[in-house]
Design a protein around this motif. Structure first.
Motif, PDB file in Angstrom:
ATOM      1  N   VAL A 258       0.846  -1.201   0.000  1.00 57.23           N
ATOM      2  CA  VAL A 258       0.000   0.000   0.000  1.00 57.23           C
ATOM      3  C   VAL A 258       0.879   1.247   0.000  1.00 57.23           C
ATOM      4  CG1 VAL A 258      -1.639   1.336   1.385  1.00 57.23           C
ATOM      5  CG2 VAL A 258      -2.007  -1.112   1.045  1.00 57.23           C
ATOM      6  N   ASN A 259       1.918   1.240   0.820  1.00 57.05           N
ATOM      7  CA  ASN A 259       2.819   2.390   0.860  1.00 57.05           C
ATOM      8  C   ASN A 259       3.508   2.630  -0.485  1.00 57.05           C
ATOM      9  OD1 ASN A 259       2.519   3.452   3.500  1.00 57.05           O
ATOM     10  ND2 ASN A 259       3.693   1.744   4.320  1.00 57.05           N
TER      11      ASN A 259
ATOM     12  N   HIS B 108       2.336   1.470  -3.597  1.00 56.58           N
ATOM     13  CA  HIS B 108       1.431   1.613  -4.740  1.00 56.58           C
ATOM     14  C   HIS B 108       0.322   2.637  -4.570  1.00 56.58           C
ATOM     15  CE1 HIS B 108       3.071  -1.780  -7.027  1.00 56.58           C
ATOM     16  NE2 HIS B 108       3.275  -2.337  -5.851  1.00 56.58           N
ATOM     17  N   CYS B 109       0.098   3.128  -3.368  1.00 59.30           N
ATOM     18  CA  CYS B 109      -1.055   4.005  -3.148  1.00 59.30           C
ATOM     19  C   CYS B 109      -0.636   5.445  -2.887  1.00 59.30           C
ATOM     20  CB  CYS B 109      -1.910   3.490  -2.002  1.00 59.30           C
ATOM     21  SG  CYS B 109      -2.671   1.907  -2.371  1.00 59.30           S
ATOM     22  N   TYR B 110      -0.878   6.237  -3.871  1.00 63.26           N
ATOM     23  CA  TYR B 110      -0.696   7.679  -3.804  1.00 63.26           C
ATOM     24  C   TYR B 110      -1.723   8.262  -4.753  1.00 63.26           C
ATOM     25  CZ  TYR B 110       2.109   6.272  -7.810  1.00 63.26           C
ATOM     26  OH  TYR B 110       2.518   5.697  -8.981  1.00 63.26           O
TER      27      TYR B 110
ATOM     28  N   SER C  75      -2.864   6.910  -8.421  1.00 64.10           N
ATOM     29  CA  SER C  75      -1.991   5.789  -8.762  1.00 64.10           C
ATOM     30  C   SER C  75      -2.779   4.714  -9.506  1.00 64.10           C
ATOM     31  CB  SER C  75      -1.394   5.181  -7.499  1.00 64.10           C
ATOM     32  OG  SER C  75      -0.748   3.958  -7.815  1.00 64.10           O
TER      33      SER C  75
ATOM     34  N   THR D 120      -1.859   1.684  -9.833  1.00 68.51           N
ATOM     35  CA  THR D 120      -1.596   0.367  -9.257  1.00 68.51           C
ATOM     36  C   THR D 120      -2.072   0.235  -7.810  1.00 68.51           C
ATOM     37  OG1 THR D 120       0.637   1.039  -8.594  1.00 68.51           O
ATOM     38  CG2 THR D 120       0.403  -0.048 -10.748  1.00 68.51           C
ATOM     39  N   CYS D 121      -2.778   1.232  -7.310  1.00 68.17           N
ATOM     40  CA  CYS D 121      -3.318   1.134  -5.956  1.00 68.17           C
ATOM     41  C   CYS D 121      -4.543   0.216  -5.987  1.00 68.17           C
ATOM     42  CB  CYS D 121      -3.712   2.512  -5.430  1.00 68.17           C
ATOM     43  SG  CYS D 121      -4.249   2.468  -3.705  1.00 68.17           S
TER      44      CYS D 121
ATOM     45  N   TYR E 267      -3.663   0.315   8.592  1.00 68.84           N
ATOM     46  CA  TYR E 267      -4.187   0.938   7.365  1.00 68.84           C
ATOM     47  C   TYR E 267      -4.986   2.195   7.708  1.00 68.84           C
ATOM     48  CZ  TYR E 267      -6.619   1.306   2.881  1.00 68.84           C
ATOM     49  OH  TYR E 267      -7.120   1.755   1.683  1.00 68.84           O
TER      50      TYR E 267
ATOM     51  N   GLN F 279      -3.513   7.641   0.902  1.00 74.89           N
ATOM     52  CA  GLN F 279      -3.019   6.278   0.731  1.00 74.89           C
ATOM     53  C   GLN F 279      -4.098   5.229   0.983  1.00 74.89           C
ATOM     54  OE1 GLN F 279       0.768   6.487   3.107  1.00 74.89           O
ATOM     55  NE2 GLN F 279       1.448   5.362   1.312  1.00 74.89           N
TER      56      GLN F 279
ATOM     57  N   CYS G 128      -6.616   4.126  -0.519  1.00 78.71           N
ATOM     58  CA  CYS G 128      -7.318   4.079  -1.805  1.00 78.71           C
ATOM     59  C   CYS G 128      -8.269   2.902  -1.941  1.00 78.71           C
ATOM     60  CB  CYS G 128      -6.309   4.025  -2.956  1.00 78.71           C
ATOM     61  SG  CYS G 128      -5.228   5.445  -3.035  1.00 78.71           S
TER      62      CYS G 128
END
Length: 142
Positions: A46-47, A49-51, A54, A56-57, A79, A86, A88
């Motif tokens: 998550v850290n 891929h998630c922004y 994104s 890929t999140c 989470y 983040q 997502c």
């Protein structure tokens, strides 16, 4: 095509992750499928891929309850502490071998959309998609 961006499978059994990944890829529901063997690996994913915006999140996370290092409940607690950008994943599904009433009750206090027993099947995936991602469910074959 209205697919999910990504699905994250979190289970300490590599065979379960392999079979679930194969099922999701065969169903064609997501552009990508990530796997993690425990909550720590899932949090790292998550850290990574998630922004904001994104591709890929994960939109959907299938999360085992009992895992080493960081279990499913510990992952959910961590989470919830992440910055909102983040967080997502819109749908969290606990996927476990047991529906112990204590675990089900505990899940009600966390951001969990569903609590399912293993194994993951096409029918269960379709039900999740229909309940939470109507557009993606509409693209599934017959």
């Amino acid at each position: 095509m209205s697919q999910l961006r990504c699905v994250l499978l979190v289970d300490d059994d590599p065979t379960t992750n392999y079979l679930n990944r194969k099922l999701l890829v065969k169903m064609g529901i997501a552009d990508g499928v990530l796997t993690a063997l425990n909550g720590q690996e899932a949090l790292a994913a998550v850290n990574t891929h998630c922004y904001e915006d994104s591709p890929t999140c994960p939109d959907l996370i299938f999360l085992d309850v009992n895992m080493p290092l960081m279990n499913g409940f510990e992952f959910l607690a961590a989470y919830r502490q992440l910055p909102p950008a983040q967080q997502c994943a819109t749908v969290m599904v606990m996927l476990t071998t047991s529906l112990h009433p204590r675990d089900v009750q505990r899940a009600h206090h966390l951001p969990v959309s569903s609590f399912l027993t293993k194994p993951l099947t096409a029918e269960k995936v379709t039900a999740i998609l229909q309940a939470h991602f109507a557009a993606a469910a509409d693209t599934l074959p017959g």
